[in-house]
Design a protein around this motif. Structure first.
Motif, PDB file in Angstrom:
ATOM      1  N   SER A   1       0.806  -1.224   0.000  1.00 11.67           N
ATOM      2  CA  SER A   1       0.000   0.000   0.000  1.00 11.67           C
ATOM      3  C   SER A   1       0.838   1.273   0.000  1.00 11.67           C
ATOM      4  N   ASN A   2       2.142   1.164   0.235  1.00  8.23           N
ATOM      5  CA  ASN A   2       2.972   2.367   0.306  1.00  8.23           C
ATOM      6  C   ASN A   2       3.504   2.727  -1.077  1.00  8.23           C
ATOM      7  N   SER A   3       2.977   3.773  -1.652  1.00  6.93           N
ATOM      8  CA  SER A   3       3.390   4.185  -2.998  1.00  6.93           C
ATOM      9  C   SER A   3       4.848   4.605  -3.058  1.00  6.93           C
ATOM     10  N   ALA A   4       5.402   4.976  -1.918  1.00  9.59           N
ATOM     11  CA  ALA A   4       6.791   5.421  -1.874  1.00  9.59           C
ATOM     12  C   ALA A   4       7.780   4.251  -1.891  1.00  9.59           C
ATOM     13  N   SER A   5       7.299   3.054  -1.703  1.00  9.52           N
ATOM     14  CA  SER A   5       8.202   1.895  -1.713  1.00  9.52           C
ATOM     15  C   SER A   5       8.770   1.706  -3.109  1.00  9.52           C
ATOM     16  N   ASP A   6      10.081   1.517  -3.178  1.00  9.86           N
ATOM     17  CA  ASP A   6      10.717   1.361  -4.487  1.00  9.86           C
ATOM     18  C   ASP A   6      11.660   0.175  -4.542  1.00  9.86           C
ATOM     19  N   TYR A   7      11.614  -0.651  -3.528  1.00 11.73           N
ATOM     20  CA  TYR A   7      12.460  -1.840  -3.504  1.00 11.73           C
ATOM     21  C   TYR A   7      11.674  -2.947  -2.844  1.00 11.73           C
TER      22      TYR A   7
ATOM     23  N   ARG B   1      13.601  -3.735  -8.147  1.00 15.92           N
ATOM     24  CA  ARG B   1      13.437  -2.310  -7.907  1.00 15.92           C
ATOM     25  C   ARG B   1      12.252  -1.798  -8.715  1.00 15.92           C
ATOM     26  N   SER B   2      11.765  -0.649  -8.319  1.00 17.04           N
ATOM     27  CA  SER B   2      10.518  -0.158  -8.907  1.00 17.04           C
ATOM     28  C   SER B   2      10.684   0.303 -10.352  1.00 17.04           C
ATOM     29  N   ASN B   3      11.903   0.407 -10.840  1.00 23.08           N
ATOM     30  CA  ASN B   3      12.098   0.785 -12.238  1.00 23.08           C
ATOM     31  C   ASN B   3      12.048  -0.436 -13.166  1.00 23.08           C
ATOM     32  N   MET B   4      11.726  -1.594 -12.583  1.00 21.79           N
ATOM     33  CA  MET B   4      11.596  -2.823 -13.348  1.00 21.79           C
ATOM     34  C   MET B   4      10.203  -3.394 -13.110  1.00 21.79           C
ATOM     35  N   ASP B   5       9.719  -4.211 -14.044  1.00 27.48           N
ATOM     36  CA  ASP B   5       8.456  -4.898 -13.796  1.00 27.48           C
ATOM     37  C   ASP B   5       8.615  -6.421 -13.767  1.00 27.48           C
ATOM     38  N   LYS B   6       9.814  -6.882 -14.065  1.00 24.00           N
ATOM     39  CA  LYS B   6      10.041  -8.333 -14.046  1.00 24.00           C
ATOM     40  C   LYS B   6      11.518  -8.596 -13.807  1.00 24.00           C
ATOM     41  N   ARG B   7      11.763  -9.621 -13.020  1.00 23.30           N
ATOM     42  CA  ARG B   7      13.145 -10.039 -12.809  1.00 23.30           C
ATOM     43  C   ARG B   7      13.156 -11.549 -12.627  1.00 23.30           C
TER      44      ARG B   7
ATOM     45  N   LEU C   1       6.321  -7.172 -10.832  1.00 28.15           N
ATOM     46  CA  LEU C   1       5.893  -5.993 -10.086  1.00 28.15           C
ATOM     47  C   LEU C   1       4.938  -5.178 -10.943  1.00 28.15           C
ATOM     48  N   ASN C   2       3.771  -4.906 -10.406  1.00 26.07           N
ATOM     49  CA  ASN C   2       2.796  -4.057 -11.071  1.00 26.07           C
ATOM     50  C   ASN C   2       2.537  -2.858 -10.175  1.00 26.07           C
TER      51      ASN C   2
END
Lengths: 111, 112
Positions: free
Chosen positions: B26-32, B51-57, B66-67
């Motif tokens: 729920s935390n939009s600020a989470s990036d990892y 990391r939030s700059n990726m959608d798949k690893r 990650l969506n």
């Protein structure tokens, strides 16, 4: 060699006693943590030290006191133990807060 | 408040099948974001992060998706094996913050 080692693995003690749990890491990490895991497996952070400096102190009773003599060690002392303190306590370490390495846990039972 | 939760507390799969474990944050600020595996009597073990700059690893037999639009994270395990039986935790962190928040955990049972 165990990366994050904590002792003892099991601790059974009576209410009102004072006990300590020790933790050591040989990974050269700069940050160490204590987490508490309850009976439902929920992990909640208690404390964090970065290079011996306290950086996280969650809402934990002041009966719990962490001590970090150097950046490789983080001990947890608990005064006047209560039944509700029964849980598994995990020590962990990380470099720059990413990807923790956990110890194997200390199962504390207060009777 | 901040929370990292799971849709399914228990998942049972047949050996050899693929497993999907889901997590909502729920935390939009989470990036990892990290997935941990905890076997009985042991501490959580790092599996994979994103990391939030990726959608798949992808890792070995594991993939994290990650969506950010719907604040959803999933762990896919290919060809699930009995050794995969454990409790799986998703966790989130904001870079610059100092703490990782763990979700409630999903127990994975692998049937032989």
């Amino acid at each position: 060699d165990t990366a994050v080692s904590q002792t003892p693995k099991y601790l059974v003690t009576q209410m009102g006693n004072d006990k300590s749990i020790k933790c050591e890491q040989n990974l050269g990490h700069d940050t160490m943590y204590w987490y508490k895991q309850d009976s439902k497996k929920f992990l909640k952070i208690m404390f964090s030290y970065n290079n011996k400096e306290l950086i996280i102190n969650e809402t934990v009773p002041n009966r719990f006191s962490p001590k970090s003599p150097d950046k490789a060690h983080l001990n947890l002392h608990i005064n006047s133990l209560e039944l509700g303190d029964s849980a598994v306590y995990f020590c962990a370490s990380s470099q720059d807060h990413f990807g923790y390495t956990f110890g194997s846990g200390t199962r504390l039972t207060v009777v | 408040g901040e929370s990292v939760g799971l849709h399914l507390p228990t998942l049972s799969v047949q050996e050899g099948d693929n497993s999907i474990i889901n997590c909502a944050y729920s935390n939009s600020a989470s990036d990892y974001f990290i997935w941990y595996k905890q076997e009985s009597g042991k501490g959580p073990q790092f599996i994979i992060d994103i990391r939030s700059n990726m959608d798949k690893r992808q890792g070995q037999r594991v993939t994290v998706l990650l969506n950010k639009t719907v604040k959803h994270l999933s762990l896919q395990i290919a060809a699930t094996q009995p050794g995969d039986s454990a409790v799986y935790f998703c966790a989130e962190m904001s870079t610059g913050g100092f703490k990782t928040i763990f979700g409630a955990g999903t127990r994975l049972f692998v049937k032989a």
